[in-house]
Structures are given as C-alpha cells and as structure tokens.
Design an enzyme around this catalytic site. Structure first.
Site, PDB file in Angstrom:
ATOM      1  N   TRP A  90     -76.555  34.321  46.383  1.00  0.00           N
ATOM      2  CA  TRP A  90     -75.199  34.841  46.364  1.00  0.00           C
ATOM      3  C   TRP A  90     -74.352  33.895  45.532  1.00  0.00           C
ATOM      4  O   TRP A  90     -74.811  32.805  45.182  1.00  0.00           O
ATOM      5  CB  TRP A  90     -74.663  35.029  47.782  1.00  0.00           C
ATOM      6  N   ASP A 125     -80.326  29.117  48.126  1.00  0.00           N
ATOM      7  CA  ASP A 125     -80.924  28.583  49.347  1.00  0.00           C
ATOM      8  C   ASP A 125     -82.214  27.846  49.005  1.00  0.00           C
ATOM      9  O   ASP A 125     -82.976  28.272  48.135  1.00  0.00           O
ATOM     10  CB  ASP A 125     -81.250  29.725  50.321  1.00  0.00           C
ATOM     11  N   ASN A 152     -72.434  35.700  52.288  1.00  0.00           N
ATOM     12  CA  ASN A 152     -73.099  34.410  52.503  1.00  0.00           C
ATOM     13  C   ASN A 152     -73.915  34.343  53.794  1.00  0.00           C
ATOM     14  O   ASN A 152     -74.410  33.280  54.140  1.00  0.00           O
ATOM     15  CB  ASN A 152     -72.097  33.250  52.397  1.00  0.00           C
ATOM     16  N   ASP A 153     -74.107  35.456  54.474  1.00  0.00           N
ATOM     17  CA  ASP A 153     -74.939  35.460  55.683  1.00  0.00           C
ATOM     18  C   ASP A 153     -76.397  35.831  55.404  1.00  0.00           C
ATOM     19  O   ASP A 153     -77.284  35.475  56.182  1.00  0.00           O
ATOM     20  CB  ASP A 153     -74.388  36.459  56.711  1.00  0.00           C
TER      21      ASP A 153
END
Lengths: 181, 391, 181, 391
Positions: free
Chosen positions: C109, C128, C156-157
């Site tokens: 993201w 990530d 962002n989850d």
C-alpha cells in the site's frame, strides 16, 4: 461411583497414550517409571502420604490461610492452591467441566489443598481442557507444593493435554478426586 | 510522474532482493536536498556476540528477539512459537529451535522437529523431524546442545519420560532413550548428559551410539520439599552445574562419568541473614522467578532474583538481585530493582551486563560495574533469556 | 537507477502472483481491474494526481504539522503518515530494509507524505517484510489519506505479503518511490 | 486412599466423557459436609440467543469468545485465528469461520477454508476448502452468509479482487467470481450480493449457478476523499444497508437487482452542530473506530462511536456514542463513555444492550434504556463484535 479395576484401566489408558506400544513393552516401561521415580498421576498419592502436611493454622500456607469456598471463579477458591492457567469456571465450563467443544485430559497434575470449611486436605486433579485456544479469562497461578519438571505430576507448567484429540490448551479444572488425609 | 513511481514499485520484484551484509541500519536517504528513489533489500547480521541477549517471547509473542546489550537495539528475530525451545550453536553458525507444530494450527497432524536457522541470514536451513518433545516452554534444559555442538538432546514427556537424541552434524534423529523419573538435562561432555530426578539424585546417561546407560548419584536434595529450580546454570569450561533450591540452598555438581556434588550453602546465610525454611509463616528473602539465576562464568559470581515472602512463592518475581561469590560463599552485593523481574541472564564478558525481563515482557540491561540501567526495552518478550557463551 | 519497461514488469509480476494464469486471461483480468477501478499499486499514482493535495500549512494534516525527519524509529517520522504495524527500523531492519530472514513484499500500500524539510509530497510504498512472526516493537498506526478495503492500495490493514514465501507479517518499511507533485 | 484416588484419575478416560446439556455451571460439590469425588465432563450450550455477543480476539487471542450480555459470563469459544472471519448461521445451528492456516504455522502449505462448528457442542463438524481469501481481519463484510443461510461469500484478494462462493448446504466450494475494483460485501437476497467500489459506486453481482453478472450504480460517494467505513450494517428484514462515511454522512441503500441509494445526511447536523469536513485543522466530532456503528433494526436507531478530532482520524476510538433515529434523521441521545471504545454492536432485542470493546480488549455491556454499564469484562477480545439477528 462405579467400581473399577484401576490397574487395568490405567494400563489401557497408558497403552493408548503410548501410541499402540505392545503390552509387554508398555509394562516394562511403566515398571521402570513406577519403580525408579513417580512419573504418573497414580503417584501423587504416595507423595501426599509422604508429605504428611501440617494443617495446623501455623502450618498453613499463605494461600490456605486466605482461601474461600464460595466463588470458584476467583483465584483464591480453595481448590486452586496449585492451579496455573485460565479457570474453566470463567470460560463457559465448571469446576470439573470443560467448556463446550473442549476435551478434558485424562491425566493431570495434582495439588493437595485444604478446605477451610472442614480443615481437611484433599487431592485435586487439575485437568486441563484441551482443543480450543487459550480462554484468556481468570488467569491464576498458585504454587502450593508445586515443584519442578522432574516431578511432573506436581508441576503446573506442563501442558497436561495427553490423550486428547488436540493438545491446544484452553483452560484448567480443579476436580476433587479424594481425601489426602 | 506515474511511470517512475510504477517502476519503483515493481522494480524490486524483477531484480530479486539484494542481500546486504553491510551496516545494520541504512541511513535514510531523505536528509539531503534531493530525495532519491529507493529499492528494498534485506539485512544480515554477524554471528552471535557475547554482548547480545536473546529473549523468548513466551506465550504472547511467537519469536525470540535478538538484542544488542550495548545499544539496546533489536538485531532480528528467530521463530519460536509457543512452547518452543531455543538454543545457540556453540560455534555460532546456527540457531536451533525445538518446536511442535500442528498442520492446522491447533488441530491436524502433530509435527515435532528441530528447526535450524543460519545465524547470519536468519533463514531457515532445514528441519529435523523428531518423534516427540515435551510441551511446557520457559525451560532452558529441555533442549540442550553438547559442548562440541554435535549433539542435541530433546526432552520428551508423553507422559512417559524420555530423551530424543539428534545428530546436529548429519541433521538426523538418532535414537530415543528412556529417562524414568528424571528431567531437566545438562550436558556431560564425553559421557552424554545428566539430569535431575524425583528421588533427589542426579542421573548420568552415558551414550554409546544408540545405547544409553543410566547411573544415579546418591539422593542429595528433596525433589518435593525443597526442589532445585530446573532453570539452573551450566559452565562448560569447568564442566560444572550450579543448582539453587526453593529455600536458597546452592549446590555445585562437577560432571563426568560419576558426578560429584558439593555440600550446599544457604544464600541467605551467605548474606548474613537466617537461612530459608520450608515452613509457612516464616517471612524471609527467597529466590524466585522463572529463570531465577545467572552465572557469570569468568568471575564465578552468581546473580539471583530474590523476593521477600513465604515458602512456596518460588514463581514470584525478584525485587532484588543478589550477587554471590561462589568461591567465598558470600553475597557480595544486593541490588534493588525498580520493577520486579522474572528472568535473569548475564553476559559472559569482562564487563558483565545483566539482562532481565518481567512478567509484562519489558526487558532491562544493567551494567554490573556501575549498577546503571543502560537500556529499557518495552515488549521485548516475557520468557527465558539466552546469551552466547564464548569458547 | 536502471531503466525498466514498467508495464512488462508489472505483467510478469502479476502473472506470477496469480499463480500461472495464462497471459491472455491475466491481461483480461487486469484490464478489467484497471479500467473498472484501481486495484493495483500502479494506481496510487493516479490517485496522487487526482487528490492534488493542499500542502499549505493550513492544508496539512495533524500528522504532517508535527512530523520530523531525524529519527525513523519514531511514529512521527514524516514517511510514516499512513503506516500501520511494527517499524522495521526497530526490528533489525532499516527504512527500506527488511530485518534478517524476512522478505519484502513486492507490492504494497502507499501513502502520500509531506517532507517538512522541503515541503514537498512524496509517494511512500509501505512494503511489509514477511515470513517472520510479528516483531512487536514500535507499533504505529497513522492514517493520513488511508481508506477502506475497496481501495486496497490505500488501506493499511491488509497483510501486504503477496509473492513472498510466507505471508506471516513481521514489520513494515517506508520506501521512497517518487515525488507526488 | 491411594487406590480410590487412582480410580478417580483414570476413570474418566475409561468412561469417555459424558456430554451434559444441563445447567451451564455445575455447582461445586464442596459446600456440604461430605466432599465427594467428581468426574470430568464437557458442557454444551443452547443455540445463539439475541442477548449474546461474540467478540473476536483479533491479533492477540485466537478465538471468538461468546458472552451472555445479561450475565456478562462467557459461554464458550470458537477458534478464530489471526485474520479469520466469523459468521453465524441465520438458523442458529452453526458457527462458520473463514480462515487461513499454514501447515507449519508461519510456513509450509497454505490452506484456506470455511470451518463449520456445531453451535451447541462447539465441535468442529467439517472444513470446506477454498482457493483463497483475503488476509486482513477485523472486517465483517469479507465473509458473509446469505439471508437463507445457504450460501457464503468469501472475499479474496491475491492481489486480484474476487469472491469465492460456498454452498453451505452441500458444504462445497462452488465457484470464484472476479470483482474488479470492489470489496466490502453485503447480501442481496434473491440476486447474489452487492459491494462497494473504488469509483464510488455500488456493484451488484447477480449470481446464476456459476455465472456472475456485475452491474454498477452511479457513483454516489468519494472512495478516497470521504470513504464509507467498510464495517457498515445490513438489515435483512428491510433488505437495506446503512453506510457511514469518514466525515459523518449517512446513506441507506435499498438492495435488489438495481439498488437505490438515499440522499445522505450529516450525523453532526443531525445533532445540531456543523457537518464534518475533509479539510485538516477543522476540529469537530467525527465517527471512528474499527466497527464504528451498530444498527438496532427493530427501532431503526443507529449507534455511532464519535470522537473529537481532525479529519483522517477515522481509526480513533470513540469517547461518545451517538444514537441516531434514521427515520427522523436526528441524534436523539449522546452518551459519554468512561473509556474510549473501538467496536460497537447492539442486541436486536426489545430492550437493546450495547456491546463495546476498546483497543485493550476490555468489553462493556450498556443498557440502552438506562445508560447503565451492566458488565465490564476484561480481556474479552479486541476485535469485531457480532450478534445473532433473530429472524
């Protein structure tokens, strides 16, 4: 309560736990374990006899002096003198009942706890309920006469989920299994 | 500039990831005037240093975090799920994890193994399947590595008591030996291993190939009335183990084919107060915690977490650290802790640092010389602490 | 930096991610995705253009007004305007570097963050690092221009661990990938 | 009495475990004079009641705990590992979990499935394998069950956007449909399902067998400037969804082959204050949290977690609960919370109870009529809350 041939029971269970080991092999292993040192829930009994606990007021541990008999969802309930984990009574279970979907381990660690109402000592089997994730409620860790791993049946850190479908730890019960006096 | 941005986003995958063995922390590229596009990479670290400490995340965090005691910074993490045991290759090339994994999380097929990680890349190298291991966690002696780094001993409890032996050179399971009535292992170089027993003896298991011969010392402690904490310490230079009991008795065992065990002394007496007793209602200082002591091998000083309480409070966190000179059998220093600590280790360096953590998982680094708290690390992990022991 | 044919790269990557789907099928799926709605990291760029962010002092978010450029182990470091997770800079990694043994996700993201030193907006890819358990250090959750799952590249989850060996989430980096102005 | 004790210890295994469907809490046997030996058993529970609430443990606790809102007591737990999604069978017979499990914890083979639990024994009945699903967690619309209980829709993101359709009667995966640019599903009875899209439209996916036909409404909201919280609410009786945006705009969508979307109104205006804006520096009351609203369907009252802040603070926990009458478009009550709350649900009962939890995982039960906090449960779980919706 029905009458059982405890020795036969024990052997059958232990063979099952050992994963189909032959009777002869199992007996020799068990024999070794039983003779050389206590490694099974049978043996806390001899431990209880050996300890001859002093149950005078001065002989009581801090836990025993403050224990109560009314609320089994609290850490200071008398049977919990050596429990470690989440109380099943807070997880949808009962003092000797697993919450739905969990499975009680047939073997357990044990404690010798004093009931403040009659001043007598009782053998408590802390049977873990297994096969669900940790319940997370009412975590207690009491350590009266709790010892180290080389006396496993008196150690409350072991995951006591043997012979259950899953060894995931959910919560712990405190089952009254006999008098220790 | 959509095209440029798109390039940046996809470039890394096309390149593969460069493995950088350089500085552990790349300086951000944004302090100068021109901000430049960056690509992603992966860092590596050196083999374990004596100033590092390794904190098991315990029940709540499925990894062992590696911290540099000098900087207080995290260096990396090795997977140690709940109830796993962690060990360091004495040569520093590998980290070993004895672990149990179900194929479907909490159900499915049980898989027991020793997982082998490269100490510089922290990549998983291989898994050595095992027939089983105990599920308990927070113990340092259920998974031990021989001093020469060639053999691992994995304690099993099914609930029959035994030990699985692993050849770390061939990375193969060798054999299982029974260990009735005993647990809590320590290396016994050239012999095999030793262990504590419920009859109060020390068992010595001599291994020859797949054969095991068990001998017992005379009983020297009471396993039920005054147990020895099973997180004891082992000194590979002296081939010696130091034991501590719930009441505060300190024993030392010289290992070998027939180990010899010293007469004990009381840590409280060594501090000039009355010895600990097993009777309730006797308030005293007692040792306690999960990993209640650490040995600084070069000096022979033992650091013990102590708390004020009654007997059977052996899991209670320490509010003081007592420093015992094992040679003179004297407590040479008592340090008060700002917050209670449950596990303690010490760096095997000339200028030792104490590493401690508490039940909440916060860790501290204390300089032994000055007593100063050098670092405090939140959420470092709540379980046992390991240090590298230089040869 | 080397020059790339970004479109070709993108397709190759996406085919790999889609698990060996044929080129034709992939192109048609992608075509649908690109035309109907932004579903890929290519598209945050058009988002950045579309947003035409107001970067006057009054137009700055609370995060931007307080952001700093000196310490990338703190949540208020300027690039972290839309990060969610453990900062890799606290986990043995760096601002664009995964800690040892972890693997950066090739897709991510993105955020549009303002550098307080030059007042300009930059595109940040929050890649990530995957394949290790959650690092646990320096948890941050900043939400400038962070949106919901139907605009996934701005959410962002999501566990942004695609195309990595393991999808276990370890920590998040904040990689500068371009100017947003 | 060693023999007796031994019997007690082993007896349970020989009997098997009796499944008791009686009282949920057996009274301890130790209040009378004679203490009797006990045997172990396993309890069962009733199908879900409208007064129960289900709290997902989120990142830290791999289970969804079932609580009775009236007593505040835990009834049981359903396994929901990290990033799993939980749903209740409308008929109350099953609990469903959409989950992803690696064969070796964080490595090995990926396994995606819908796991089916019996609602009375909480035993796992079966697993329905899936080709994939999104890993995100804390969303209520990535795994939805049709109103008739026959079909489940599982959102996937790989990162290509799609939906996996599961036949819950045959317990089989049916087909995967693509859903480009959309996510956040809601049931659309008799049609299939609908979803929100990044172009600001509502997509409707008509399912015929394994064929899907996607149509879009006209764009009605800005997905990037004023997004709709994807934890919106659905009313199966009215076949209607209520949406809430970051600024506080409330929409309602009447579902069907061609859904119609109402003109929005501002929750702040409904409370007599100025509407929320997207501009920074404008301090106002905003909705926020992970599950920021709950609809009491019988009364048409919406309960919204509100906090004071600036725009882009949409994840902030609420310090007040605003009760909106959707029919009159008025905020009829504002309640101040003792501690900030992140997720909210409400029982679909005549006397509604609010169920809320905060980031620390503590839950409260509040009586809507009196505003009284009836129960506070520590460590109940930190993620989304579900209630049974009686037919």
């Amino acid at each position: 309560m029905k009458k059982f041939d405890a020795d036969a029971m024990g052997e059958r269970l232990l063979r099952k736990l050992a994963g189909g080991t032959s009777r002869r092999s199992m007996l020799s292993r068990l024999g070794a374990a039983l003779v050389a040192a206590p490694a099974f829930p049978l043996l806390p009994v001899s431990r209880a006899e050996a300890a001859k606990p002093d149950r005078s007021p001065e002989g009581k541990t801090g836990f025993a002096r403050n224990a109560q008999t009314k609320d089994d969802t609290k850490c200071d309930y008398w049977r919990y003198c050596a429990i470690d984990g989440a109380l099943c009574t807070c997880c949808g279970g009962g003092i000797h009942s697993c919450p739905p979907g969990a499975e009680p381990s047939p073997v357990s660690w044990v404690g010798t706890c004093i009931n403040p109402d009659d001043g007598k000592a009782y053998l408590i089997a802390y049977r873990d309920c297994c096969g669900k994730p940790a319940c997370g409620q009412c975590g207690c860790d009491n350590t009266d006469r709790e010892t180290q791993l080389y006396v496993p049946q008196l150690n409350n850190d072991v995951i006591w989920c043997f012979g259950t479908t899953s060894m995931e730890y959910h919560c712990s019960t405190a089952v009254l299994v006999g008098s220790a006096s | 500039m959509p095209r440029t941005a798109a390039r940046g986003l996809f470039a890394a995958a096309a390149w593969g990831w460069a493995l950088l063995a350089g500085p552990t922390q790349a300086a951000p590229a944004d302090t100068g005037a021109a901000l430049e596009m960056e690509t992603s990479d992966v860092l590596s670290i050196t083999p374990p240093k004596p100033t590092w400490f390794f904190v098991d995340g315990g029940w709540d965090m499925p990894g062992t975090s590696i911290f540099d005691g000098e900087t207080g910074k995290m260096k990396g993490m090795v997977e140690t799920r709940r109830l796993a045991d962690f060990a360091i290759d004495p040569a520093g090339k590998y980290y070993y994890v004895a672990e149990t994994i179900w194929s479907k999380g909490d159900r499915g097929t049980r898989q027991d193994m020793v997982s082998v990680y490269d100490s510089q890349t922290l990549n998983l190298i291989t898994e050595v399947p095992l027939p089983g291991r105990i599920l308990i966690g927070a113990r340092k002696n259920n998974f031990i590595v021989s001093d020469d780094g060639k053999t691992a001993y994995v304690y099993d409890f099914s609930p029959v008591s035994g030990v699985n032996i692993v050849d770390l050179v061939k990375r193969k399971f060798v054999t299982a030996v029974e260990l009735p009535g005993c647990a809590s292992m320590m290396p016994n170089p050239g012999v095999g291993f030793s262990a504590l027993c419920s009859d109060g003896s020390l068992a010595t298991v001599a291994i020859k190939g797949t054969k095991a011969n068990i001998t017992h010392s005379a009983p020297f402690f009471s396993a039920t009335d005054d147990p020895i904490f099973d997180n004891f310490t082992y000194d590979k230079h002296k081939k010696e183990t130091t034991f501590l009991t719930y009441t505060g008795q300190i024993y030392q065992a010289k290992l070998g084919p027939t180990p010899t065990i010293s007469a004990p002394f009381s840590i409280q007496a060594a501090a000039g107060i009355r010895p600990g007793e097993t009777k309730p209602l006797e308030l005293n200082w007692y040792p306690g915690g999960r990993q209640p002591m650490a040995l600084h091998r070069p000096s022979g000083h033992l650091f013990v977490l102590m708390h004020m309480g009654e007997y059977w409070s052996h899991k209670a966190s320490g509010t003081e650290v007592w420093e015992v000179d094992l040679a003179t059998q004297k407590v040479v220093k008592r340090r008060t802790l700002k917050e209670p600590m449950n596990n303690i280790e010490v760096s095997q360096t000339d200028k030792p640092m104490l590493f401690m953590n508490g039940e909440g998982g916060n860790a501290i680094v204390v300089d032994v010389a000055t007593g100063e708290e050098k670092h405090r690390i939140e959420r470092a992990g709540g379980s046992t602490i390991t240090v590298a022991d230089p040869s």
